[in-house]
Motif scaffolding. Structure first.
Motif, short mmCIF file in Angstrom:
data_model
loop_
_atom_site.label_atom_id
_atom_site.label_comp_id
_atom_site.label_asym_id
_atom_site.label_seq_id
_atom_site.Cartn_x
_atom_site.Cartn_y
_atom_site.Cartn_z
N ARG A 2 0.81 -1.21 0.00
CA ARG A 2 0.00 0.00 0.00
C ARG A 2 0.84 1.25 0.00
O ARG A 2 0.39 2.33 -0.38
N THR A 3 2.08 1.13 0.48
CA THR A 3 2.93 2.31 0.53
C THR A 3 3.48 2.69 -0.83
O THR A 3 4.15 3.70 -0.98
N TYR A 4 3.19 1.86 -1.84
CA TYR A 4 3.73 2.11 -3.17
C TYR A 4 3.25 3.44 -3.72
O TYR A 4 3.97 4.10 -4.45
N SER A 5 2.06 3.86 -3.35
CA SER A 5 1.50 5.09 -3.89
C SER A 5 1.79 6.30 -3.02
O SER A 5 1.15 7.32 -3.15
N SER A 6 2.76 6.19 -2.15
CA SER A 6 3.07 7.29 -1.24
C SER A 6 3.55 8.51 -2.00
O SER A 6 4.17 8.40 -3.06
N ALA B 247 12.25 2.68 -10.31
CA ALA B 247 12.09 1.35 -10.89
C ALA B 247 12.16 0.26 -9.83
O ALA B 247 11.51 -0.78 -9.94
N LYS B 248 12.96 0.50 -8.81
CA LYS B 248 13.13 -0.49 -7.74
C LYS B 248 12.30 -0.17 -6.51
O LYS B 248 12.36 -0.89 -5.51
N ASN B 249 11.54 0.91 -6.58
CA ASN B 249 10.71 1.32 -5.43
C ASN B 249 11.54 1.37 -4.16
O ASN B 249 11.14 0.84 -3.11
N THR B 250 12.68 2.02 -4.26
CA THR B 250 13.60 2.06 -3.13
C THR B 250 14.09 3.49 -2.92
O THR B 250 14.33 4.21 -3.88
N VAL B 251 14.20 3.84 -1.66
CA VAL B 251 14.76 5.14 -1.29
C VAL B 251 16.07 4.89 -0.54
O VAL B 251 16.18 3.94 0.24
N PHE B 252 17.03 5.75 -0.81
CA PHE B 252 18.35 5.60 -0.21
C PHE B 252 18.69 6.82 0.65
O PHE B 252 18.21 7.91 0.41
N LEU B 253 19.55 6.59 1.63
CA LEU B 253 20.12 7.69 2.39
C LEU B 253 21.63 7.46 2.42
O LEU B 253 22.10 6.57 3.14
N GLN B 254 22.33 8.23 1.64
CA GLN B 254 23.79 8.18 1.64
C GLN B 254 24.30 9.10 2.74
O GLN B 254 24.00 10.30 2.74
N MET B 255 25.05 8.54 3.66
CA MET B 255 25.54 9.30 4.80
C MET B 255 27.06 9.31 4.77
O MET B 255 27.70 8.26 4.83
N ASN B 256 27.61 10.50 4.65
CA ASN B 256 29.06 10.67 4.60
C ASN B 256 29.57 11.41 5.82
O ASN B 256 28.82 12.10 6.50
N ASN B 257 30.86 11.24 6.09
CA ASN B 257 31.49 11.95 7.20
C ASN B 257 30.69 11.78 8.49
O ASN B 257 30.37 12.75 9.18
N LEU B 258 30.41 10.55 8.81
CA LEU B 258 29.60 10.26 10.00
C LEU B 258 30.34 10.61 11.28
O LEU B 258 31.58 10.52 11.35
N THR B 259 29.59 11.02 12.26
CA THR B 259 30.14 11.35 13.58
C THR B 259 29.41 10.53 14.64
O THR B 259 28.32 9.99 14.38
N PRO B 260 29.96 10.42 15.83
CA PRO B 260 29.26 9.68 16.90
C PRO B 260 27.87 10.23 17.18
O PRO B 260 26.98 9.48 17.62
#
Length: 124
Positions: free
Chosen positions: A25-29, A73-86
């Motif tokens: 159901r979340t496909y149509s978000s 196409a893949k129905n996917t969301v990404f979060l690229q996180m760089n320079n991570l800190t504690p």
């Protein structure tokens, strides 16, 4: 359903890419977002993206380091996180809803569907 993955244990300065696969159901978000919750803290907004048009929105803490993107196409969301800190250590949740407006896109209460969360731990 939302299935989040990609968390792990990394060192400060490293990068991680989180994924959130969307189905059912979340496909149509209309919008997808990432929130995070550190121990003993409130769940807070990190980033959001609209499926149509791809407009993105970020918390101040994420600007310049994190990038949210989508693969329609893949129905996917990404979060690229760089320079991570504690300070980025938290459980990261993806969220979706089909009626999120510009005024509420950063608000937890605007999202009806949530993934199970993926742990991100950043050591110093």
């Amino acid at each position: 359903q939302l299935q989040a993955s990609g968390g792990g244990l990394v060192q400060a300065g490293d990068s991680l890419r989180l994924s959130c696969a969307v189905s059912g159901r979340t496909y149509s978000s209309s919008a997808m977002a990432w929130f995070r919750q550190a121990p003993e803290k409130e769940r807070e907004f990190v980033a959001a993206i609209r499926w149509s048009g791809g407009s993105t929105y970020y918390a101040d803490s994420a600007k310049g380091r994190f990038t949210i993107s989508r693969d329609n196409a893949k129905n996917t969301v990404f979060l690229q996180m760089n320079n991570l800190t504690p300070e980025d250590t938290a459980v990261y949740y993806c969220a979706a809803d089909n009626a999120v407006g510009l005024a509420t896109i950063r608000f937890r209460a605007a999202y009806k569907y949530w993934g199970q969360g993926t742990q991100v731990t950043v050591s110093s």
